[in-house]
Design an enzyme around this catalytic site. Structure first.
Site, short mmCIF file in Angstrom:
data_model
loop_
_atom_site.label_atom_id
_atom_site.label_comp_id
_atom_site.label_asym_id
_atom_site.label_seq_id
_atom_site.Cartn_x
_atom_site.Cartn_y
_atom_site.Cartn_z
CE LYS A 18 -1.63 -4.31 3.36
NZ LYS A 18 -1.94 -5.61 2.75
CB SER A 55 -0.86 -0.03 1.27
OG SER A 55 -1.41 1.24 1.52
CE1 TYR A 77 -3.96 -2.46 5.49
CE2 TYR A 77 -3.49 -0.11 5.33
CZ TYR A 77 -3.76 -1.32 4.73
OH TYR A 77 -3.81 -1.40 3.36
N1 UFG Z 1 -13.11 10.73 3.31
C1 UFG Z 1 -14.19 11.54 3.64
N2 UFG Z 1 -15.29 10.93 4.15
C2 UFG Z 1 -15.40 9.59 4.33
C3 UFG Z 1 -14.29 8.78 3.98
C4 UFG Z 1 -13.17 9.39 3.47
O1 UFG Z 1 -14.14 12.75 3.48
O2 UFG Z 1 -16.44 9.12 4.82
C5 UFG Z 1 -11.92 11.36 2.70
C6 UFG Z 1 -10.64 11.18 3.51
O3 UFG Z 1 -10.51 12.17 4.48
C7 UFG Z 1 -9.57 11.22 2.41
C8 UFG Z 1 -10.27 10.62 1.20
O4 UFG Z 1 -11.66 10.74 1.46
O5 UFG Z 1 -9.24 12.55 2.11
C9 UFG Z 1 -9.95 9.17 0.96
O6 UFG Z 1 -10.18 8.43 2.16
P1 UFG Z 1 -10.23 6.83 2.18
O7 UFG Z 1 -10.56 6.41 3.58
O8 UFG Z 1 -11.11 6.34 1.09
O9 UFG Z 1 -8.76 6.43 1.78
P2 UFG Z 1 -7.37 6.77 2.49
O10 UFG Z 1 -6.57 7.52 1.48
O11 UFG Z 1 -7.53 7.37 3.82
O12 UFG Z 1 -6.84 5.31 2.76
C10 UFG Z 1 -6.38 4.53 1.69
C11 UFG Z 1 -6.60 3.05 1.97
C12 UFG Z 1 -5.75 2.59 3.11
C13 UFG Z 1 -4.33 3.05 2.96
C14 UFG Z 1 -4.28 4.53 2.72
C15 UFG Z 1 -2.89 5.08 2.51
O13 UFG Z 1 -7.94 2.79 2.28
O14 UFG Z 1 -5.77 1.19 3.13
O15 UFG Z 1 -5.04 4.82 1.55
O16 UFG Z 1 -2.33 4.49 1.41
F1 UFG Z 1 -3.63 2.78 4.10
#
Ligand code: UFG
Length: 336
Positions: A153, A124, A149
């Site tokens: 990785k 990841s 998590y």
């Molecule tokens: N977000 C919202 N509302 C939500 C969910 C997410 O505004 O309900 C925003 C987050 O703040 C972020 C973006 O949407 O700005 C993406 O969030 P995600 O949770 O979809 O994804 P992340 O980038 O936080 O996480 C992903 C993977 C993880 C990994 C991470 C870093 O899900 O497994 O990228 O690589 F660890």
């Protein structure tokens, strides 16, 4: 000869199974269905017209896994299985280390015992920790992860690096995913999170079909064009094809690749695109930042392009269209 997909009934695993089968590669799947459904494999078989050798087992169960290795002749393992919720990993770190690390160790031991040369690991972008600059390049330092998590990785990458150093036969590929979204264009397989989704795309989908009243947008005061977080969303079908190319290009030693599009989109970009392409409303509210989130993260995918002959072809429109198509067809995922 076949390829073993651990966690092959899951979101990325099931899409990868389709790509392998469609390219004439036999697939075996091992899954304990802790966060997936056997229905995904039935649909994979229906979509491709091919049989999957399906085993219900926990990858940490070495004796059961040994039986599976005995019954097959694998030339590679694509290792998807693992716990993957960032927030949960903070609350239950030991369960995450136990499950994710143990399963990787079992695979390394059995690969040695049965002389299985290849492993492609679901890593990841999280291994880069808090990036100092973007885009992220494979040569940038890893570590400094922000949650258990992410550390699992990082640690599994290190285990596999050491495994390859000690074993001349080993071919290790580390695939660092950015943000997988979307679904197979048939709408027959897709992402089906248990409980309240942690990730943006499944949450948006559930709001769009009326399972949840509104999306919470986590902060609009980041140093980004519209103040919301920027990520490199990648269509799961493109990601699945990345695994096929990684398998075809396996070579002795270790290689790490970013699988992303190289483009960043904000939360509001995704929401507005989703509304436009699907002609559906997605009500949202701006709320506080989510602890641990970073402002901007996107890939430099040039290495995968040059060495694997792979690049993402599908854009945000297709990602939003296909995600909604699956969710509308099966509003309750595999429980429908
Ligand atoms: N977000 C919202 N509302 C939500 C969910 C997410 O505004 O309900 C925003 C987050 O703040 C972020 C973006 O949407 O700005 C993406 O969030 P995600 O949770 O979809 O994804 P992340 O980038 O936080 O996480 C992903 C993977 C993880 C990994 C991470 C870093 O899900 O497994 O990228 O690589 F660890």
């Amino acid at each position: 000869m076949a390829v073993l997909l651990t966690g092959g009934a899951g979101y990325i695993g099931s899409h990868t199974a389709v790509e392998f089968l469609e390219n004439g590669i036999d697939v075996a799947v091992v899954d304990n269905f802790s966060n997936s459904s056997p229905k995904a494999i039935e649909r994979v078989e229906k979509l491709t017209g091919k049989k999957v050798a399906l085993y219900e087992a926990d990858v940490c169960d070495k004796e059961k896994m040994r039986e599976i290795f005995k019954a097959n002749e694998f030339d590679a393992i694509i290792h998807f299985a693992g716990y993957k919720a960032v927030g949960e990993s903070v609350a239950k770190p030991i369960a995450y280390y136990r499950n994710n690390i143990d399963s990787a160790l079992v695979l390394c031991e059995l690969m040695t015992e049965f002389k299985v040369p290849g492993i492609v690991f679901s890593s990841s972008a999280t291994v880069y920790g808090v990036p100092e600059t973007v885009p992220l390049v494979e040569t940038m330092p890893t570590g400094n992860c922000t949650n258990p998590y992410g550390w699992t990785k990082y640690m599994i990458e290190q285990i596999l690096i050491d495994f390859a150093r000690a074993n001349d036969f080993a071919k290790v590929t580390l695939l660092r995913y950015f943000n997988p979204v979307g679904a197979h264009p048939s709408g027959e397989i897709g992402e089906d999170p248990l409980g309240i989704p942690n990730n943006l795309s499944p949450y948006v989908c559930q709001v769009a079909v009326g399972r949840r009243p509104f999306l919470s947008v986590f902060g609009n005061d980041y140093p980004t064009p519209d103040g919301t977080g920027v990520r490199d969303y990648i269509h799961v079908v493109d990601l699945a094809k990345g695994h096929l190319q990684a398998y075809r290009h396996m070579k002795q030693g270790v290689a790490a690749y970013n699988l992303g599009t190289g483009r960043g989109y904000s939360v509001l970009d995704l929401v507005e695109t989703f509304k436009r392409v699907n002609n559906v409303d997605v009500p949202y509210k701006i709320v506080d930042r989510r602890p641990g989130d970073i402002a901007t993260c996107y890939a430099d995918p040039a290495k995968a392009n040059a060495e694997l002959g792979w690049k993402a072809n599908l854009g945000l429109d297709e990602m939003c269209r296909d995600a909604y198509n699956w969710q509308r067809k099966y509003p309750n995922g595999y429980r429908d």
